[in-house]
Scaffold this motif. Structure first.
Motif, mmCIF file in Angstrom:
data_model
loop_
_atom_site.group_PDB
_atom_site.id
_atom_site.type_symbol
_atom_site.label_atom_id
_atom_site.label_comp_id
_atom_site.label_asym_id
_atom_site.label_seq_id
_atom_site.Cartn_x
_atom_site.Cartn_y
_atom_site.Cartn_z
ATOM 1 N N ARG A 281 -29.372 10.070 -21.213
ATOM 2 C CA ARG A 281 -30.442 10.705 -21.993
ATOM 3 C C ARG A 281 -30.782 9.902 -23.250
ATOM 4 N NH1 ARG A 281 -27.064 14.940 -20.762
ATOM 5 N NH2 ARG A 281 -26.286 15.072 -22.903
ATOM 6 N N SER A 282 -29.769 9.366 -23.911
ATOM 7 C CA SER A 282 -30.010 8.712 -25.205
ATOM 8 C C SER A 282 -30.380 7.236 -25.076
ATOM 9 C CB SER A 282 -28.768 8.836 -26.091
ATOM 10 O OG SER A 282 -27.708 8.021 -25.584
ATOM 11 N N GLY A 283 -29.937 6.613 -23.985
ATOM 12 C CA GLY A 283 -30.123 5.169 -23.864
ATOM 13 C C GLY A 283 -29.142 4.376 -24.701
ATOM 14 N N ASN A 284 -28.169 5.064 -25.333
ATOM 15 C CA ASN A 284 -27.170 4.412 -26.175
ATOM 16 C C ASN A 284 -25.814 4.402 -25.482
ATOM 17 O OD1 ASN A 284 -29.081 4.165 -28.300
ATOM 18 N ND2 ASN A 284 -28.636 6.280 -28.927
ATOM 19 N N VAL A 285 -24.952 3.480 -25.904
ATOM 20 C CA VAL A 285 -23.582 3.453 -25.407
ATOM 21 C C VAL A 285 -22.861 4.698 -25.916
ATOM 22 C CG1 VAL A 285 -21.390 2.216 -25.472
ATOM 23 C CG2 VAL A 285 -23.548 0.936 -25.302
ATOM 24 N N GLU A 286 -22.203 5.427 -25.008
ATOM 25 C CA GLU A 286 -21.483 6.655 -25.370
ATOM 26 C C GLU A 286 -20.034 6.547 -24.916
ATOM 27 O OE1 GLU A 286 -22.757 9.026 -27.120
ATOM 28 O OE2 GLU A 286 -24.934 8.717 -26.989
ATOM 29 N N ARG A 287 -19.122 7.176 -25.692
ATOM 30 C CA ARG A 287 -17.697 7.022 -25.433
ATOM 31 C C ARG A 287 -16.966 8.359 -25.391
ATOM 32 N NH1 ARG A 287 -19.371 2.842 -28.576
ATOM 33 N NH2 ARG A 287 -18.657 0.755 -27.949
ATOM 34 N N SER A 288 -15.839 8.334 -24.708
ATOM 35 C CA SER A 288 -14.792 9.328 -24.900
ATOM 36 C C SER A 288 -13.572 8.533 -25.348
ATOM 37 C CB SER A 288 -14.486 10.089 -23.603
ATOM 38 O OG SER A 288 -13.386 10.959 -23.814
ATOM 39 N N VAL A 289 -13.284 8.594 -26.654
ATOM 40 C CA VAL A 289 -12.227 7.754 -27.225
ATOM 41 C C VAL A 289 -10.851 8.215 -26.771
ATOM 42 C CG1 VAL A 289 -11.226 6.917 -29.381
ATOM 43 C CG2 VAL A 289 -13.692 7.194 -29.186
ATOM 44 N N ASN A 290 -10.705 9.496 -26.490
ATOM 45 C CA ASN A 290 -9.437 10.015 -25.978
ATOM 46 C C ASN A 290 -9.736 11.237 -25.127
ATOM 47 O OD1 ASN A 290 -6.858 10.866 -25.432
ATOM 48 N ND2 ASN A 290 -6.162 10.890 -27.548
#
Length: 722
Positions: free
Chosen positions: A254-263
């Motif tokens: 949706r955002s076009g940005n890199v997204e993370r789950s850090v933990n």
């Protein structure tokens, strides 16, 4: 803080290259130090972590850990401290341990500068609990071991950095050379799966219902993980209004940005998938939207880690950013050539690839009607794939095939076709056959060898085989295409450029490459219901172009008798489409050839509206040639002048144009025009107005276009009335 506290008692034996750091000479001193450390280890490690949280990057990483994870980390640090001070530590064992720990530190995103500072923090913590006078010599050994430990951990950082650079180099080459989406994503996950930092990776995108389909994955562990996700009620989706859309992939889409789950263990947005991920050993992940700058994502590349961190350190970001750009541009390039394909799950891709190598592959055959003889002399072979009760067409399973799969399809399909042709011959029916050749075959000698061997194995005359190459296929870069096609021509086979008009190949390609046939794409013909006159004009001009270059012309997508009549009038050589026959299995084809061959329309008696419009195009071509010839144009002007005078005597009943001169060389020209006009034409002056506009204003004029539209309306109105 430096390691100065460990140098309180220098020793000449410790001033060399470190080869004596693991000598038995220090065993007693180190054993005594280990006893002290065992009493104070918890406090030393607590002080160490109190110092770590003052380092910016370390604070971020530690803040994502659960209490259980922190306790585990502290216990590991204590064991590591014992190992460093152990009298039994060897150089080989220390190096192995340091590389392992350094690798973990690099993967979790501990910055190298923070790693260096952490050595000083640990030194200070130990110095605060150990008597340096009593244990000076042992502390000096431990200090040198810590320095060596840092050097070896640095090597681990460097090795990971080199591996990242190698990945980027391989992906860069791949992004420029790969020809289809399936190959791209398959080879990307293979490259990334070999990178030590990556515990698993996948490429996926939402299907038509917004459910993420993971199309390519890197290993069995990730296969299990993603298969369980896709098979559950919590499968990831693109919609952000539900929890299943709040994972990294959904947010990145949706955002076009890199997204993370850090933990994963502490990330509330990972709740739907937390248990499955931890069970398979995935502790963090990053979702990278593959897109061109300023454009929406085309797919999501997900990288999974066995450690917390989520690929968020500066050097990891420096790795991800070019990876994102390279793959985004590669997908855009591929889609500009083959169009956007639909999402096919990885398991389905694997299943179809296996079916392709089994008896599930069956070739169907669509007859081609020779418009000069009215006979069926050739069939095009089209692949079908039986998947249980379903029969898949190329439009369904081709997007899931890799380049190796296409080679298997060609080899197996060609063998099946030539074998079937021999059976038809034994039954007294001789048919030429046409098979699709992917453009990737040009420059891949395996296709040429497979063709040569198949012709030999099946004792097939080469001139009975036509290989079709799609116009929409991009020809392989750096390949001498003309030379590659010449190799096939030397075998004696015919070559066809398929789907002419659907892509954007240059006229140079059509003129210079040794095609024997061109096939006008069905997408052109399909627009005839919206704009019949312009569609027919386009078909006519492509037909003339092909014929002028010495090539035979096939028109695909002929679905009714009117269009069949039109292309006969326009001069095409062969027709293919549902108006003649649908693709069918081999046995059904034999029954059809015996009982159902279509009747060929007579080219000089237009009966349908499309036939009449096609005749008008031919007539206009002659009118254009007349207007270009000064002498002929003069005769036509005289005739028009005489016709106007005749018409003036009896304006309510215009005389036929050829009545002005019964022996005029244009009398046949005018009478052929009459044949396209229905009896009782609602606008009987339309024909004369068209010629008058051509004579007075020219065929490029507004007056001529208006007069032509008037005549076309008169022809079309007959179709509406009937």
């Amino acid at each position: 803080m430096s390691n100065d506290a460990f140098e309180a008692t220098p020793d000449n034996d410790l001033m060399d290259d470190g080869s004596h750091l693991y000598s038995e000479a220090w065993a007693a001193a180190l054993a005594s130090l280990t006893t002290v450390l065992q009493h104070h280890a918890v406090e030393i490690v607590s002080r160490f972590y109190d110092g770590l949280i003052r380092l910016p990057r370390s604070t971020t990483t530690l803040a994502t850990l659960s209490e259980q994870e922190l306790q585990h980390l502290r216990a590991q640090q204590i064991q590591n401290l014992y190992a460093l001070a152990s009298p039994d530590l060897t150089s080989v064992g220390h190096r192995s341990m340091a590389w392992r720990v350094g690798r973990i530190h690099a993967i979790v995103g501990l910055e190298w500068e923070d790693l260096v500072r952490s050595r000083g923090i640990l030194s200070a913590a130990i110095h605060g609990k150990v008597d340096t006078m009593l244990h000076g010599r042992a502390l000096a050994v431990l200090g040198r071991r810590l320095t060596q430990d840092l050097a070896w951990q640095t090597e681990a950082y460097q090795r990971l950095h080199v591996s990242r650079q190698d990945v980027l180099m391989r992906v860069t080459a791949l992004a420029w050379e790969v020809e289809n989406y399936t190959d791209l994503i398959g080879r990307v996950v293979q490259i990334l799966g070999e990178h030590d930092e990556v515990a698993g990776c996948s490429v996926g995108r939402p299907d038509g219902q917004g459910v993420f389909r993971f199309e390519s994955v890197s290993g069995k562990t990730i296969e299990r993980y993603l298969a369980e996700l896709e098979g559950s009620a919590d499968r990831p989706i693109a919609d952000g209004d539900r929890p299943q859309g709040q994972g990294p992939a959904g947010r990145a889409w949706r955002s076009g940005n890199v997204e993370r789950s850090v933990n994963v263990a502490t990330d509330p947005l990972m709740a739907p998938w937390k248990n499955v991920a931890l069970r398979e050993g995935f502790r963090s992940s990053v979702a990278i939207p593959l897109r061109q700058p300023g454009h929406p994502p085309k797919a999501i590349l997900s990288l999974y880690s066995a450690f917390p961190g989520g690929y968020s350190a500066a050097d990891q970001i420096a790795f991800i950013t070019p990876l994102q750009t390279l793959l985004g541009l590669a997908i855009a390039r591929i889609e500009s050539q083959e169009g956007r394909t639909h999402a096919v799950p990885y398991a389905t891709r694997q299943h179809w690839a296996a079916l392709l190598r089994s008896d599930a592959l069956e070739m169907h055959y669509q007859p081609l009607l020779d418009l000069k003889t009215g006979q069926i002399t050739k069939v095009e072979a089209l692949a079908r794939l039986h998947d249980g009760a379903r029969v898949l067409t190329p439009g369904e399973f081709f997007p899931a095939l890799s380049s190796d799969d296409f080679l298997v399809l060609y080899v197996r399909g060609l063998a099946q076709v030539l074998s079937q042709r021999n059976r038809w011959l034994q039954g007294g029916v001789e048919l030429k056959v046409s098979v699709n050749l992917p453009s990737s075959a040009l420059g891949d000698n395996r296709y040429f060898e497979a063709t040569r061997e198949a012709l030999t194995d099946h004792a097939c005359r080469p001139d009975t085989l036509t290989l079709e190459i799609l116009e929409t296929d991009a020809l392989p870069a750096g390949t001498d295409v003309r030379n590659e096609l010449a190799k096939f021509k030397l075998l004696g086979v015919n070559l066809a450029e398929d789907d002419l008009g659907s892509g954007h190949s240059s006229l140079i390609r059509l003129r210079e490459l040794p095609f024997d046939w061109i096939k006008i794409d069905r997408s052109i013909v399909s627009g005839v219901s919206e704009d019949a006159s312009n569609v027919l004009r386009f078909v006519y001009q492509l037909t003339r172009l092909g014929r002028s270059l010495g090539k035979s012309v096939v028109v695909e997508g002929i679905e009714d008798a009117g269009m069949l009549e039109a292309i006969v009038i326009l001069g095409a050589d062969v027709a293919q489409g549902y108006a003649i026959a649908r693709p069918m299995p081999a046995l059904q084809l034999m029954a059809w050839v015996s009982n159902s061959q279509p009747r060929l329309p007579y080219p000089f008696e237009a009966r349908s509206t499309l036939g009449k419009l096609a005749t008008l195009l031919i007539w206009e071509e002659r009118l254009h040639l007349i207007c270009e010839d000064p002498r002929a144009f003069g005769w036509l002007s005289d005739i028009m002048t005489m016709s106007v005078k005749v018409g003036a005597v009896a304006p309510t009943a215009p005389a036929p144009l050829d009545s002005a001169c019964q022996v005029c060389p244009f009398s046949r020209f005018f009478s052929e025009t009459d044949s396209i006009l229905p009896e009782g034409l609602s606008d009987p002056a339309a024909q004369r107005a068209l010629i008058a506009a051509a004579v007075s204003d020219g065929q490029d004029s507004v007056a001529y276009r208006s007069a032509r539209a008037r005549l076309v309306t008169a022809i079309m109105s007959e179709a509406v009335q009937h």
